[in-house]
Design a protein around this motif. Structure first.
Motif, PDB file in Angstrom:
ATOM      1  N   ASP A 106      53.688  42.930  30.804  1.00 34.91           N
ATOM      2  CA  ASP A 106      53.074  42.179  31.908  1.00 34.91           C
ATOM      3  C   ASP A 106      52.113  43.031  32.729  1.00 34.91           C
ATOM      4  N   PHE A 107      51.627  44.124  32.144  1.00 34.33           N
ATOM      5  CA  PHE A 107      50.734  45.021  32.874  1.00 34.33           C
ATOM      6  C   PHE A 107      49.509  44.286  33.416  1.00 34.33           C
ATOM      7  N   VAL A 108      48.849  43.509  32.579  1.00 30.75           N
ATOM      8  CA  VAL A 108      47.615  42.835  32.995  1.00 30.75           C
ATOM      9  C   VAL A 108      47.895  41.822  34.103  1.00 30.75           C
ATOM     10  N   SER A 109      48.879  40.986  33.907  1.00 27.22           N
ATOM     11  CA  SER A 109      49.136  39.923  34.888  1.00 27.22           C
ATOM     12  C   SER A 109      49.570  40.477  36.234  1.00 27.22           C
ATOM     13  N   ARG A 110      50.383  41.515  36.238  1.00 27.70           N
ATOM     14  CA  ARG A 110      50.818  42.094  37.512  1.00 27.70           C
ATOM     15  C   ARG A 110      49.665  42.806  38.229  1.00 27.70           C
ATOM     16  N   MET A 111      48.832  43.502  37.470  1.00 27.21           N
ATOM     17  CA  MET A 111      47.703  44.181  38.100  1.00 27.21           C
ATOM     18  C   MET A 111      46.719  43.167  38.690  1.00 27.21           C
ATOM     19  N   GLU A 112      46.452  42.100  37.963  1.00 29.56           N
ATOM     20  CA  GLU A 112      45.559  41.061  38.493  1.00 29.56           C
ATOM     21  C   GLU A 112      46.155  40.416  39.743  1.00 29.56           C
ATOM     22  N   ALA A 113      47.437  40.117  39.699  1.00 34.41           N
ATOM     23  CA  ALA A 113      48.092  39.465  40.831  1.00 34.41           C
ATOM     24  C   ALA A 113      48.119  40.355  42.073  1.00 34.41           C
ATOM     25  N   ALA A 114      48.091  41.678  41.865  1.00 35.30           N
ATOM     26  CA  ALA A 114      48.144  42.614  42.997  1.00 35.30           C
ATOM     27  C   ALA A 114      46.830  42.697  43.763  1.00 35.30           C
ATOM     28  N   MET A 115      45.748  42.192  43.171  1.00 34.65           N
ATOM     29  CA  MET A 115      44.442  42.256  43.831  1.00 34.65           C
ATOM     30  C   MET A 115      44.366  41.216  44.942  1.00 34.65           C
ATOM     31  N   ALA A 117      42.563  39.556  48.465  1.00 36.38           N
ATOM     32  CA  ALA A 117      41.199  39.123  48.759  1.00 36.38           C
ATOM     33  C   ALA A 117      40.336  40.257  49.274  1.00 36.38           C
ATOM     34  N   ALA A 118      40.930  41.214  49.977  1.00 38.45           N
ATOM     35  CA  ALA A 118      40.156  42.315  50.556  1.00 38.45           C
ATOM     36  C   ALA A 118      40.142  43.556  49.680  1.00 38.45           C
ATOM     37  N   ASP A 119      40.845  43.530  48.555  1.00 38.78           N
ATOM     38  CA  ASP A 119      40.946  44.717  47.707  1.00 38.78           C
ATOM     39  C   ASP A 119      39.719  44.890  46.827  1.00 38.78           C
ATOM     40  N   GLN A 120      39.253  46.135  46.753  1.00 39.51           N
ATOM     41  CA  GLN A 120      38.195  46.497  45.811  1.00 39.51           C
ATOM     42  C   GLN A 120      38.775  47.077  44.530  1.00 39.51           C
ATOM     43  N   ALA A 121      39.993  47.603  44.650  1.00 37.45           N
ATOM     44  CA  ALA A 121      40.652  48.206  43.494  1.00 37.45           C
ATOM     45  C   ALA A 121      42.143  48.346  43.776  1.00 37.45           C
ATOM     46  N   VAL A 122      42.927  48.303  42.699  1.00 40.10           N
ATOM     47  CA  VAL A 122      44.371  48.537  42.751  1.00 40.10           C
ATOM     48  C   VAL A 122      44.706  49.482  41.606  1.00 40.10           C
ATOM     49  N   PHE A 123      45.586  50.449  41.853  1.00 39.62           N
ATOM     50  CA  PHE A 123      45.982  51.376  40.786  1.00 39.62           C
ATOM     51  C   PHE A 123      47.491  51.385  40.625  1.00 39.62           C
ATOM     52  N   ALA A 124      47.936  51.730  39.426  1.00 44.05           N
ATOM     53  CA  ALA A 124      49.358  51.781  39.127  1.00 44.05           C
ATOM     54  C   ALA A 124      49.971  53.068  39.662  1.00 44.05           C
ATOM     55  N   ALA A 125      51.213  52.956  40.079  1.00 39.26           N
ATOM     56  CA  ALA A 125      51.980  54.109  40.545  1.00 39.26           C
ATOM     57  C   ALA A 125      53.423  53.942  40.087  1.00 39.26           C
ATOM     58  N   TRP A 126      54.111  55.056  40.049  1.00 36.58           N
ATOM     59  CA  TRP A 126      55.550  55.046  39.784  1.00 36.58           C
ATOM     60  C   TRP A 126      56.188  55.932  40.844  1.00 36.58           C
ATOM     61  N   HIS A 134      44.973  54.006  35.332  1.00 32.79           N
ATOM     62  CA  HIS A 134      45.504  52.645  35.173  1.00 32.79           C
ATOM     63  C   HIS A 134      45.167  51.869  36.441  1.00 32.79           C
ATOM     64  N   ALA A 135      44.046  51.199  36.415  1.00 28.08           N
ATOM     65  CA  ALA A 135      43.546  50.572  37.638  1.00 28.08           C
ATOM     66  C   ALA A 135      42.740  49.319  37.313  1.00 28.08           C
ATOM     67  N   ILE A 136      42.594  48.473  38.311  1.00 23.37           N
ATOM     68  CA  ILE A 136      41.755  47.284  38.176  1.00 23.37           C
ATOM     69  C   ILE A 136      40.747  47.287  39.323  1.00 23.37           C
ATOM     70  N   TYR A 137      39.509  46.940  38.985  1.00 24.61           N
ATOM     71  CA  TYR A 137      38.401  47.029  39.938  1.00 24.61           C
ATOM     72  C   TYR A 137      37.636  45.710  40.016  1.00 24.61           C
ATOM     73  N   GLU A 138      37.138  45.403  41.205  1.00 25.40           N
ATOM     74  CA  GLU A 138      36.102  44.382  41.336  1.00 25.40           C
ATOM     75  C   GLU A 138      34.813  45.041  40.867  1.00 25.40           C
ATOM     76  N   LEU A 139      34.164  44.462  39.872  1.00 26.30           N
ATOM     77  CA  LEU A 139      33.032  45.136  39.242  1.00 26.30           C
ATOM     78  C   LEU A 139      31.886  45.453  40.202  1.00 26.30           C
ATOM     79  N   LEU A 166      50.071  49.994  43.325  1.00 24.90           N
ATOM     80  CA  LEU A 166      51.106  49.048  42.919  1.00 24.90           C
ATOM     81  C   LEU A 166      52.236  49.862  42.307  1.00 24.90           C
ATOM     82  N   ASP A 167      53.366  49.920  43.001  1.00 24.73           N
ATOM     83  CA  ASP A 167      54.496  50.742  42.578  1.00 24.73           C
ATOM     84  C   ASP A 167      55.349  49.973  41.570  1.00 24.73           C
ATOM     85  N   TRP A 168      55.274  50.408  40.312  1.00 27.44           N
ATOM     86  CA  TRP A 168      55.979  49.724  39.241  1.00 27.44           C
ATOM     87  C   TRP A 168      57.470  50.017  39.215  1.00 27.44           C
TER      88      TRP A 168
END
Length: 198
Positions: A106-115, A117-126, A134-139, A166-168
């Protein structure tokens, strides 16, 4: 919103004797296949580094724009420029390192859901460990940030975008982003894969 994914697979594998990590096998499957199987087939890009990659199993190869090795940031720059050239501006880009073969389903779905409205990027953490590859960006935000030639790492890029972690550890009992850098890592990841593969 359209999502593109980028596997960062252009590393030198220096701590493993210069082997292509993507081709190593974990419990019978290549590391590349394990990572790619979690990502959507449509819009899949693969950063191949300055030298390129032969026999790419799936996805579109994106070579670095410079002949010298400059790490994962070079792959992100090349993919971002490719998407901008193609006019794919209303999109997001999700990046992942190829050497993390235990990527959660569920990596993709959780990363997308973590974005938010004000986020430019979210990155994975443990817990306290950040995983900037491991990050998702507004292009559009990513393109603007990469205009700064001084950004030389994904970590610096995320800092420039005030990215949210995003703390997994809230979802999984073991670190899903453990990387393959040494022979001991290969053995450890193989053991974990044998315990979880169905």
């Amino acid at each position: 919103m359209t999502l593109y994914t980028l596997i960062l697979a252009g590393g030198r594998g220096s701590r493993l004797g210069g082997v292509r990590k993507a081709a190593l096998r974990i419990n019978g499957r290549t590391v590349f296949d394990r990572v790619a199987s979690v990502l959507p087939a449509e819009g899949l890009l693969v950063s191949t580094g300055p030298s390129g990659m032969q026999h790419l199993p799936r996805g579109m190869a994106i070579a670095d724009e410079d002949d010298s090795y400059k790490g994962p940031i070079a792959g992100i720059r090349a993919a971002t420029r490719y998407l901008a050239t193609m006019g794919k501006l209303e999109a997001r880009l999700l990046t992942v390192a190829v050497d993390t073969p235990l990527l959660p389903a569920d990596f993709v779905s959780r990363m997308e859901a973590a974005m938010g409205a004000a986020d430019q990027a979210v990155f994975a953490a443990w817990r306290d460990q950040a995983y900037p590859t491991h990050a998702i960006y507004e292009l559009p935000s990513l393109i603007a940030a990469l205009a700064d030639p001084g950004l030389q790492s994904p970590k610096a890029l995320l800092q420039a975008l005030s990215a949210t972690p995003l703390d997994w550890s809230h979802f999984l009992p073991d670190d899903p982003f453990a990387g393959l850098n040494t022979l001991n890592d290969l053995l450890s990841l193989g053991s974990r894969a044998r315990a979880t593969d169905k």
